[in-house]
Write a protein that holds these residues in place. Structure first.
Motif, PDB file in Angstrom:
ATOM      1  N   MET A 331       0.826  -1.213   0.000  1.00 31.20           N
ATOM      2  CA  MET A 331       0.000   0.000   0.000  1.00 31.20           C
ATOM      3  C   MET A 331       0.854   1.254   0.000  1.00 31.20           C
ATOM      4  O   MET A 331       0.624   2.168  -0.803  1.00 31.20           O
ATOM      5  N   PHE A 335       0.676   3.484  -3.248  1.00 27.72           N
ATOM      6  CA  PHE A 335      -0.033   4.746  -3.007  1.00 27.72           C
ATOM      7  C   PHE A 335       0.947   5.917  -2.924  1.00 27.72           C
ATOM      8  O   PHE A 335       0.611   7.031  -3.320  1.00 27.72           O
ATOM      9  N   SER A 339      -0.457   8.595  -6.215  1.00 32.02           N
ATOM     10  CA  SER A 339      -1.545   9.398  -5.645  1.00 32.02           C
ATOM     11  C   SER A 339      -1.673  10.752  -6.333  1.00 32.02           C
ATOM     12  O   SER A 339      -2.410  11.615  -5.884  1.00 32.02           O
ATOM     13  N   THR A 397      -4.881  11.277   2.631  1.00 29.83           N
ATOM     14  CA  THR A 397      -5.162  10.798   1.276  1.00 29.83           C
ATOM     15  C   THR A 397      -6.482  11.362   0.759  1.00 29.83           C
ATOM     16  O   THR A 397      -6.591  11.734  -0.418  1.00 29.83           O
ATOM     17  N   TYR A 466       2.614  11.599   3.184  1.00 30.40           N
ATOM     18  CA  TYR A 466       3.328  10.431   2.688  1.00 30.40           C
ATOM     19  C   TYR A 466       4.851  10.490   2.811  1.00 30.40           C
ATOM     20  O   TYR A 466       5.481   9.447   3.013  1.00 30.40           O
ATOM     21  N   TRP A 523      -8.645   7.487  -7.832  1.00 28.93           N
ATOM     22  CA  TRP A 523      -7.747   6.520  -7.206  1.00 28.93           C
ATOM     23  C   TRP A 523      -7.455   6.886  -5.755  1.00 28.93           C
ATOM     24  O   TRP A 523      -7.370   6.000  -4.890  1.00 28.93           O
ATOM     25  N   ASP A 524      -7.305   8.160  -5.449  1.00 26.22           N
ATOM     26  CA  ASP A 524      -7.039   8.578  -4.064  1.00 26.22           C
ATOM     27  C   ASP A 524      -8.204   8.231  -3.146  1.00 26.22           C
ATOM     28  O   ASP A 524      -8.001   7.923  -1.960  1.00 26.22           O
ATOM     29  N   GLU A 527      -7.764   4.648  -2.331  1.00 26.87           N
ATOM     30  CA  GLU A 527      -6.681   4.521  -1.348  1.00 26.87           C
ATOM     31  C   GLU A 527      -7.163   4.827   0.068  1.00 26.87           C
ATOM     32  O   GLU A 527      -6.771   4.147   1.028  1.00 26.87           O
ATOM     33  N   TRP A 531      -6.731   2.277   3.267  1.00 26.58           N
ATOM     34  CA  TRP A 531      -6.036   2.562   4.521  1.00 26.58           C
ATOM     35  C   TRP A 531      -6.945   2.329   5.725  1.00 26.58           C
ATOM     36  O   TRP A 531      -6.491   1.853   6.777  1.00 26.58           O
TER      37      TRP A 531
END
Length: 579
Positions: A331, A335, A339, A397, A466, A523-524, A527, A531
Motif C-alpha cells: 500500500m 499509493f 496518488s 489521502t 506520505y 484513485w485517491d 486509497e 487505509w
C-alpha cells in the motif's frame, strides 16, 4: 524461538501471545503490574499507551540529545539522508533539463512523448533490475557496505550521462543510475530505522525520506541557474553534480557503527549490545531501554533466518503475518507513488497547461513547489513519533483527492478558454503554435492562480502525509530478517509505479492534458478506503513488539489496542494496569 538459546522471557512471550494484551518480555522488570493502586498518590495520572514497558523504559531513558554519542547518531542518520538526496535530485533534475534549449538542440526529445518517456523510465527500469541484488548486498555484507556500493554505481552513471552526445548513451547512463539508487535505497532506510532509539524512530526514518527534497530542491535551483549558460554545460553540470552526495556517503560510512539488528542477526551479540549501551543507554548497561531492546532483539532475531538464503522470499507471502506485513509495504509503495505526486516529474508541462508559458518562470515555479512541499514534509517529520500513522494516511489521502479535484475543475475551465482563444487566433490567420501560445496569455488569471494554488496545496498535503511515512511504514512493517528483501520488493514496486508514471505520464498529458489528473482523484478515494480497512497502526511500539500485532487474526484491530499505565507527578511510571 531464537537461535540464541532459550530463556524464561521467551517462554513467557509465547504464553502471553495467546492473550489479548500485547506481550512484552520485560514488562515485569521494566514496570510492575497492578490494578491501579498507585493511582491514588498525589499528582498521579492514568495514561493510555500502545505498550506499557516501552513507555516506561523511554520515560526513564533520558538519552542526552547533544551528547557526543547522540551527535554521532545524528551524523549516521544524515549519511542515510544523503542516500535519499541522490534519489530526490533526479526527481527535479530531468524536469528542468528537458526544458533546456541546449539539451533539446542536442537530443531533440521534445517535452512530452515517447523519447521523454524512455529517458525517465529507464532510470526506474534500472532500479527494478537492481532491487533483488540490493537485498543480497544489504543482508550479506551489511547496511553500510550497501550504501557504499550504491554510491559507486551512481557515480559511474553520472559520468555516462554527463558525457553523452547521443541519446542511446544517455539512456544507458540513466539505467546505471537506477541500479545504484536501488542499492542505496534498500540499505539506507533499513540502517536509519535499525540504529534509532524507539522513540526517535519515526523522526529519524522520516527525516531520511525527506532527503528527497534535500536532493530535489538543489537540483531545481541548479537547473534554473544553469539554464542561462549558453552552451551544453547548461545540462552537463547538473548531471555531474548528481554524484555529489554519493561522495559524502562513500567517504563517511567508514566512520559509522553497524546496525545492531544486523549484528544480532549475524551472531555478533557483544557488538550489538555495546552499540545499544553506547547510543541508547547513555553508557549504562542497566538502562531499562537497553535491557528491553536487548532482550527483544535476542528473542526476535534469528541467526539462521531467511536473510541468509538470498532466493527465499516465501515468508513474505506464505504466512499470515507475512501477508499482512507485505500488505502495508504494497500500500505505501503503490499509493506513495500513484496518488498524483508522479505528476511532479512533469511540473513544467502542468504549469504550461494552466497558463505559465515562460521556461524560466516554469523552472522558478518548480523550485517553489519543491520548497513548499519540503516544508510540509519536515513539519510532519517533527511530529511523526507523536502522530498515529493510520489516521494521518486516511485523512491525508482524502484531502489529496479534494485538492486534485479542485485543480482539475479549474483546469477544465482554463482549457475551454484556451481552446476558444486558439480558434479565434486561427481564424485571424495565426499558425497553430502561435495561436495556442497567444491563447495561453489571455486566459482568466484568477482561474489560473486558483489551479496553481490547488496544485501546490496538493503537494503540501501529499508531502505531509506520505513523505515521512514512505520510509517509516515499510521498515516498521518488516522484521529484521526479512527487512532487506521486503525493502527490495518495495523498491521494485515503487519503481514499477514510477515507470508507469514516467512512461505513461508524458503520453497521457500529451493526449488528454489536464483530464489525466481526474484518474488520480478517483484513485485517491480508493486509497482512503484501503487505509481504513487494512492500515495497521505501528506508532508507539518497538519493532520486535509489532510481531505480536501481525500474528493476531486481525492485525488492524490488534494494533489499535492500548494499555493503561500510572504516571506519577515526577514522570516515573509506577504501574502497568491489568484488568
Amino acid at each position: 524461538m531464537s537461535s540464541h538459546g532459550s530463556h524464561d522471557g521467551a517462554s513467557t512471550e509465547k504464553h502471553l501471545a495467546t492473550h489479548d494484551i500485547a506481550p512484552t518480555l520485560d514488562t515485569i522488570k521494566i514496570v510492575p503490574k497492578g490494578h491501579g493502586q498507585t493511582a491514588t498518590k498525589p499528582g498521579a495520572q492514568e495514561k493510555e499507551v500502545r505498550n506499557a514497558a516501552l513507555f516506561a523504559a523511554i520515560k526513564e531513558s533520558n538519552i542526552k540529545p547533544w551528547s557526543k554519542e547522540s551527535i554521532h547518531l545524528y551524523f549516521a542518520i544524515f549519511v542515510a539522508f544523503c542516500c535519499a538526496c541522490a534519489n530526490g535530485y533526479d526527481g527535479s533534475l530531468m524536469t528542468g533539463i528537458i526544458a533546456m534549449d541546449k539539451f533539446q538542440n542536442q537530443f531533440h526529445t521534445g517535452d512530452t512523448g515517447p523519447k521523454v518517456s524512455v529517458i525517465f523510465s529507464l532510470y526506474t527500469v534500472g532500479a527494478m533490475v537492481g532491487a533483488p541484488f540490493a537485498a543480497i548486498l544489504s543482508d550479506r555484507f551489511g547496511r553500510k557496505k550497501g550504501m557504499f556500493i550504491g554510491g559507486i554505481f551512481i557515480i559511474v552513471g553520472s559520468i555516462i550521462v554527463a558525457s553523452s552526445s547521443k541519446l542511446a548513451q544517455f539512456v544507458v547512463g540513466r539505467f546505471v543510475l537506477g541500479l545504484g539508487i536501488a542499492i542505496m535505497t534498500v540499505a539506507a532506510p533499513a540502517y536509519s530505522i535499525e540504529i534509532a532509539p524507539p522513540h526517535w524512530r519515526g523522526r529519524c526514518t522520516g527525516f531520511y525520506n525527506c532527503g528527497w527534497f534535500g536532493g530535489s530542491i538543489p537540483a531545481a535551483c541548479i537547473t534554473y541557474g544553469c539554464y542561462f549558460i549558453k552552451s551544453n554545460w547548461s545540462w552537463r553540470i547538473p548531471l555531474i553534480l548528481q554524484a555529489f552526495t554519493c561522495l559524502i556517503v562513500m567517504s563517511s560510512v567508514f566512520f559509522l557503527p553497524e546496525s545492531p539488528r544486523f549484528l544480532f542477526a549475524n551472531g555478533r551479540d557483544a557488538e550489538a549490545v555495546a552499540f545499544l549501551v553506547k547510543y541508547h543507554g547513555n553508557g549504562d548497561p542497566n538502562s531499562k531501554l537497553v535491557l528491553l531492546e536487548t532482550e527483544e532483539m535476542r528473542d526476535g532475531i534469528r541467526t539462521d533466518g531467511v536473510d541468509k538464503v538470498w532466493w527465499d522470499y516465501r515468508p513474505l507471502f506464505m504466512t499470515h503475518s507475512g501477508r499482512w506485513r507485505m500488505a502495508q509495504v504494497l500500500m505505501i509503495s503503490i499509493f506513495g507513488q500513484f496518488s498524483g505526486n508522479g505528476l511532479g516529474y512533469f511540473n513544467t508541462v502542468i504549469f504550461k497547461n494552466i497558463g505559465v508559458t515562460s521556461t524560466s518562470q516554469q523552472l522558478a515555479y518548480n523550485i517553489l513547489n519543491s520548497v513548499i512541499s519540503a516544508i510540509g514534509a519536515l513539519t510532519a517529520v517533527s511530529m511523526t513519533d507523536r502522530m498515529p500513522r493510520r489516521a494521518v494516511l486516511i485523512i491525508g489521502t482524502f484531502m489529496c483527492a479534494a485538492a486534485l479535484a479542485t485543480n482539475s475543475g479549474l483546469s477544465a475551465t482554463l482549457d475551454k478558454q484556451t481552446q476558444r482563444g486558439t480558434q479565434i487566433n486561427l481564424n485571424q490567420g495565426m499558425n497553430e503554435q502561435d495561436a495556442k501560445d497567444n491563447a495561453y496569455l489571455h486566459v482568466d488569471s484568477n482561474y489560473a492562480k486558483g489551479a496553481l494554488a490547488a496544485y501546490f496545496l496538493f503537494n503540501v498535503i501529499f508531502s505531509f502525509t506520505y513523505t515521512p511515512l514512505q520510509g517509516v511504514i515499510p521498515t516498521e512493517a518488516l522484521e529484521t530478517t526479512i527487512r532487506g528483501k521486503g525493502l527490495a520488493l518495495s523498491g521494485f514496486i515503487v519503481n514499477a509505479m514510477g515507470f508507469i508514471n514516467q512512461f505513461a505520464g508524458p503520453i497521457a498529458l500529451h493526449n488528454i492534458g489536464y483530464k489525466y489528473i481526474f484518474v488520480f482523484v478517483g484513485w485517491d478515494l480508493i486509497e482512503t478506503v484501503a487505509w481504513y480497512f487494512f492500515g495497521v497502526e505501528s506508532q508507539g511500539r518497538t519493532l520486535e513488539q509489532l510481531e505480536w500485532v501481525y500474528d493476531q487474526p486481525n492485525p488492524v484491530k490488534a494494533s489499535l489496542k492500548v494499555e493503561k499505565v500510572v504516571v506519577q507527578a515526577d514522570g516515573h511510571v509506577s504501574e502497568a494496569i491489568v484488568a
